[in-house]
Design a protein around this motif. Structure first.
Motif, PDB file in Angstrom:
ATOM      1  N   PRO A 248       0.811  -1.229   0.000  1.00  0.00           N
ATOM      2  CA  PRO A 248       0.000   0.000   0.000  1.00  0.00           C
ATOM      3  C   PRO A 248       0.841   1.275   0.000  1.00  0.00           C
ATOM      4  N   GLU A 249       1.970   1.264   0.723  1.00  0.00           N
ATOM      5  CA  GLU A 249       2.757   2.512   0.782  1.00  0.00           C
ATOM      6  C   GLU A 249       3.381   2.825  -0.579  1.00  0.00           C
ATOM      7  N   GLU A 250       3.697   1.781  -1.355  1.00  0.00           N
ATOM      8  CA  GLU A 250       4.253   2.028  -2.692  1.00  0.00           C
ATOM      9  C   GLU A 250       3.150   2.493  -3.646  1.00  0.00           C
ATOM     10  N   TYR A 251       1.946   1.959  -3.456  1.00  0.00           N
ATOM     11  CA  TYR A 251       0.811   2.429  -4.255  1.00  0.00           C
ATOM     12  C   TYR A 251       0.602   3.925  -4.020  1.00  0.00           C
ATOM     13  N   ARG A 252       0.668   4.299  -2.732  1.00  0.00           N
ATOM     14  CA  ARG A 252       0.505   5.727  -2.361  1.00  0.00           C
ATOM     15  C   ARG A 252       1.548   6.597  -3.051  1.00  0.00           C
ATOM     16  N   ASN A 253       2.798   6.107  -3.085  1.00  0.00           N
ATOM     17  CA  ASN A 253       3.858   6.890  -3.743  1.00  0.00           C
ATOM     18  C   ASN A 253       3.492   7.191  -5.195  1.00  0.00           C
ATOM     19  N   GLY A 254       2.951   6.188  -5.872  1.00  0.00           N
ATOM     20  CA  GLY A 254       2.540   6.398  -7.265  1.00  0.00           C
ATOM     21  C   GLY A 254       1.411   7.409  -7.346  1.00  0.00           C
ATOM     22  N   CYS A 255       0.518   7.393  -6.357  1.00  0.00           N
ATOM     23  CA  CYS A 255      -0.617   8.335  -6.371  1.00  0.00           C
ATOM     24  C   CYS A 255      -0.124   9.779  -6.321  1.00  0.00           C
ATOM     25  N   ALA A 256       1.030  10.021  -5.689  1.00  0.00           N
ATOM     26  CA  ALA A 256       1.566  11.392  -5.650  1.00  0.00           C
ATOM     27  C   ALA A 256       1.859  11.879  -7.072  1.00  0.00           C
ATOM     28  N   GLU A 257       2.474  11.018  -7.894  1.00  0.00           N
ATOM     29  CA  GLU A 257       2.769  11.435  -9.277  1.00  0.00           C
ATOM     30  C   GLU A 257       1.471  11.578 -10.081  1.00  0.00           C
ATOM     31  N   VAL A 258       0.492  10.730  -9.786  1.00  0.00           N
ATOM     32  CA  VAL A 258      -0.797  10.829 -10.485  1.00  0.00           C
ATOM     33  C   VAL A 258      -1.444  12.186 -10.168  1.00  0.00           C
ATOM     34  N   ILE A 259      -1.448  12.553  -8.894  1.00  0.00           N
ATOM     35  CA  ILE A 259      -2.036  13.846  -8.493  1.00  0.00           C
ATOM     36  C   ILE A 259      -1.264  14.988  -9.153  1.00  0.00           C
ATOM     37  N   LYS A 260       0.056  14.818  -9.255  1.00  0.00           N
ATOM     38  CA  LYS A 260       0.876  15.834  -9.937  1.00  0.00           C
ATOM     39  C   LYS A 260       0.340  16.105 -11.347  1.00  0.00           C
TER      40      LYS A 260
ATOM     41  N   ALA B 254      -2.655  15.656 -12.509  1.00  0.00           N
ATOM     42  CA  ALA B 254      -3.952  16.330 -12.475  1.00  0.00           C
ATOM     43  C   ALA B 254      -3.778  17.816 -12.170  1.00  0.00           C
ATOM     44  N   VAL B 255      -2.912  18.129 -11.201  1.00  0.00           N
ATOM     45  CA  VAL B 255      -2.693  19.543 -10.849  1.00  0.00           C
ATOM     46  C   VAL B 255      -2.084  20.286 -12.041  1.00  0.00           C
ATOM     47  N   LEU B 256      -1.230  19.597 -12.785  1.00  0.00           N
ATOM     48  CA  LEU B 256      -0.559  20.220 -13.934  1.00  0.00           C
ATOM     49  C   LEU B 256      -1.482  20.454 -15.114  1.00  0.00           C
ATOM     50  N   ARG B 257      -2.331  19.439 -15.410  1.00  0.00           N
ATOM     51  CA  ARG B 257      -2.941  19.429 -16.744  1.00  0.00           C
ATOM     52  C   ARG B 257      -4.456  19.354 -16.818  1.00  0.00           C
ATOM     53  N   SER B 258      -5.152  18.932 -15.724  1.00  0.00           N
ATOM     54  CA  SER B 258      -6.570  18.678 -15.959  1.00  0.00           C
ATOM     55  C   SER B 258      -7.415  18.706 -14.683  1.00  0.00           C
ATOM     56  N   GLU B 259      -8.315  19.691 -14.627  1.00  0.00           N
ATOM     57  CA  GLU B 259      -9.247  19.774 -13.497  1.00  0.00           C
ATOM     58  C   GLU B 259     -10.231  18.597 -13.529  1.00  0.00           C
ATOM     59  N   THR B 260     -10.598  18.164 -14.748  1.00  0.00           N
ATOM     60  CA  THR B 260     -11.512  17.019 -14.869  1.00  0.00           C
ATOM     61  C   THR B 260     -10.881  15.777 -14.251  1.00  0.00           C
ATOM     62  N   PHE B 261      -9.617  15.541 -14.579  1.00  0.00           N
ATOM     63  CA  PHE B 261      -8.905  14.388 -14.030  1.00  0.00           C
ATOM     64  C   PHE B 261      -8.787  14.520 -12.508  1.00  0.00           C
ATOM     65  N   PHE B 262      -8.536  15.735 -12.038  1.00  0.00           N
ATOM     66  CA  PHE B 262      -8.438  15.993 -10.594  1.00  0.00           C
ATOM     67  C   PHE B 262      -9.756  15.579  -9.912  1.00  0.00           C
ATOM     68  N   ASP B 263     -10.862  15.985 -10.532  1.00  0.00           N
ATOM     69  CA  ASP B 263     -12.179  15.635  -9.954  1.00  0.00           C
ATOM     70  C   ASP B 263     -12.400  14.122  -9.984  1.00  0.00           C
ATOM     71  N   GLU B 264     -11.936  13.463 -11.052  1.00  0.00           N
ATOM     72  CA  GLU B 264     -12.069  11.994 -11.129  1.00  0.00           C
ATOM     73  C   GLU B 264     -11.301  11.324  -9.988  1.00  0.00           C
ATOM     74  N   LEU B 265     -10.121  11.870  -9.688  1.00  0.00           N
ATOM     75  CA  LEU B 265      -9.310  11.283  -8.611  1.00  0.00           C
ATOM     76  C   LEU B 265      -9.963  11.494  -7.251  1.00  0.00           C
ATOM     77  N   ARG B 266     -10.667  12.621  -7.132  1.00  0.00           N
ATOM     78  CA  ARG B 266     -11.393  12.883  -5.876  1.00  0.00           C
ATOM     79  C   ARG B 266     -12.553  11.907  -5.712  1.00  0.00           C
ATOM     80  N   ALA B 267     -13.226  11.615  -6.848  1.00  0.00           N
ATOM     81  CA  ALA B 267     -14.477  10.849  -6.785  1.00  0.00           C
ATOM     82  C   ALA B 267     -14.250   9.337  -6.737  1.00  0.00           C
TER      83      ALA B 267
END
Ligand code: NAD
Ligand code: GLY
Length: 353
Positions: free
Chosen positions: A176-188, A190-203
């Motif tokens: 799980p902790e390694e999965y979380r590490n990957g989620c940081a880059e995924v969130i990166k 979304a913050v960089l390129r897409s509000e829609t993707f950001f909302d998908e990650l929230r939901a």
């Protein structure tokens, strides 16, 4: 199967499909031709889990395989491991008509990629990412490196793979902790390129939409790499959270993993951006909330002095200047060029005492 075509100094496909590991041999043969030796490079954990299956698939497709195993982890991303890998390739008489297959996370990909780029002035290599972080980021784009005592990724080069084979089923064994590490880059992304993707990650949790997440991030990276393969302009956006994140990693002697470092780095820069009026308090709060939703850290105990020292040794400082990636709103960031002497003030504005 999702196929994302990357255009760079070497064009290649990123294939994403559950079960792809068992078809790796046929896919590599299609791109590079068969009858060659494939040197599989893997850390001990990943080798134990997946090297045999990968080797069997390559053998079925007509390759001879040899496997280089090293302990794994950031502490092994060194010149010493790199030298051991080169000696292994030479001992098994690999030539430029053979290939390297990087099986693992970003550490293996960066290490094996650098060996592939430099062994006999370059032999083909294939990335088989097995962490979320490697699937969404490090396996694509051709950055290869090892660390020096002075800092991360200080020796390396750009060298594109010939193929990236991503089997999301391999992520099922990821702690799980390694999965979380990957989620940081995924969130990166979304913050960089897409509000829609950001909302998908929230939901919807990343784990419940992992193929979509990988394909979305890789497509975003494809665009940035196509526009600026050698990191002289817009590709630097991918360093969101990295300048201060690398400093946190270095201060912790790599006890803080890369993904957590990036999460803390994003939180610092979001707070600093809000304090300086570059983004709203609400944008900053949304970024911090999404990081926390995925169990990622947003604070560090390292002092402003320690982080300033570490950040000042970042290889990205040139002519006394550093390019900081700063959020303006969700889905849009800008490159802010600052004098290195201002690093302390940015860290202080980012809540570092
Ligand atoms: P990692 O490669 O160290 O892998 C993390 C851990 O997960 C390791 O202990 C590994 O043994 C284990 N692991 C990997 N796959 C597994 C699986 N499927 N099941 C069980 N365990 C598994 O770390 P990472 O987070 O993948 O990569 C971080 C590295 O990537 C850093 O060195 C960073 O600098 C680099 N990076 C490079 C780029 C690039 O563009 N080249 C981009 C981002 C990060
Ligand atoms: N991970 C940053 C880059 O590939 O540019």
């Amino acid at each position: 199967m999702t196929t994302i075509h990357v255009t760079a100094s070497r064009d290649y496909d990123v294939l994403v499909q559950p079960g792809l590991l068992d078809d790796a041999g046929a896919q590599v043969a299609r791109v590079l031709g068969t009858g060659r030796t494939a040197a599989i490079v893997a850390g001990a954990t990943v080798a134990g889990l997946y090297a045999e299956r990968l080797s069997a698939s390559l053998t079925r497709a007509g390759f001879r395989t040899v496997t280089f195993t090293y302990p794994g982890g950031e502490h092994c991303k060194t010149l010493a491991t790199y030298a051991a890998l080169l000696d292994f390739l030479a001992a098994h008489r690999l030539s430029r008509s053979d290939l390297i297959v990087a099986l693992g996370g970003g550490v293996t990909g960066d290490l094996a990629g650098f060996a592939a780029a430099t062994y006999q002035r370059g032999i083909p290599f294939v990335q088989v990412p097995t962490t979320l972080l490697a699937a969404v980021d490090s396996s694509v784009g051709g950055k290869t490196a090892v660390n020096l005592a002075s800092g991360k990724n200080q020796v390396g080069c750009f060298y594109q793979p010939s193929l990236v084979l991503c089997d999301p089923d391999t992520l099922r064994t990821l702690p799980p902790e390694e999965y979380r590490n990957g989620c940081a880059e995924v969130i990166k992304y979304a913050v960089l390129r897409s509000e829609t993707f950001f909302d998908e990650l929230r939901a919807v949790p990343v784990s419940a939409q992992v193929e979509h997440v990988i394909a979305t991030c890789v497509a975003m990276k494809r665009d940035l790499v196509a526009a600026d393969e050698f990191d002289r302009g817009s590709r630097q956006l991918l360093n969101l959270g990295h300048s201060f994140g690398h400093a946190v990693e270095k201060c912790s002697d790599y006890a803080v993993p890369h993904g957590c470092g990036v999460a803390i780095g994003m939180a610092i820069i979001a707070r600093a951006a809000a304090k300086r009026g570059i983004c709203t308090e609400d944008t900053c709060a949304q970024i911090l909330a999404l990081l926390r939703q995925y169990g990622l850290p947003t604070e560090t105990d390292f002092t402003c002095d320690a982080l300033t020292d570490a950040a000042r040794s970042d290889k990205k400082i040139a002519d006394g200047k550093l390019h900081l990636i700063v959020p303006e709103r969700i889905g849009y960031c800008r490159i802010e060029t600052i004098p290195a002497v201002d690093i302390r003030a940015w860290l202080a504005d980012g809540g570092i005492a």
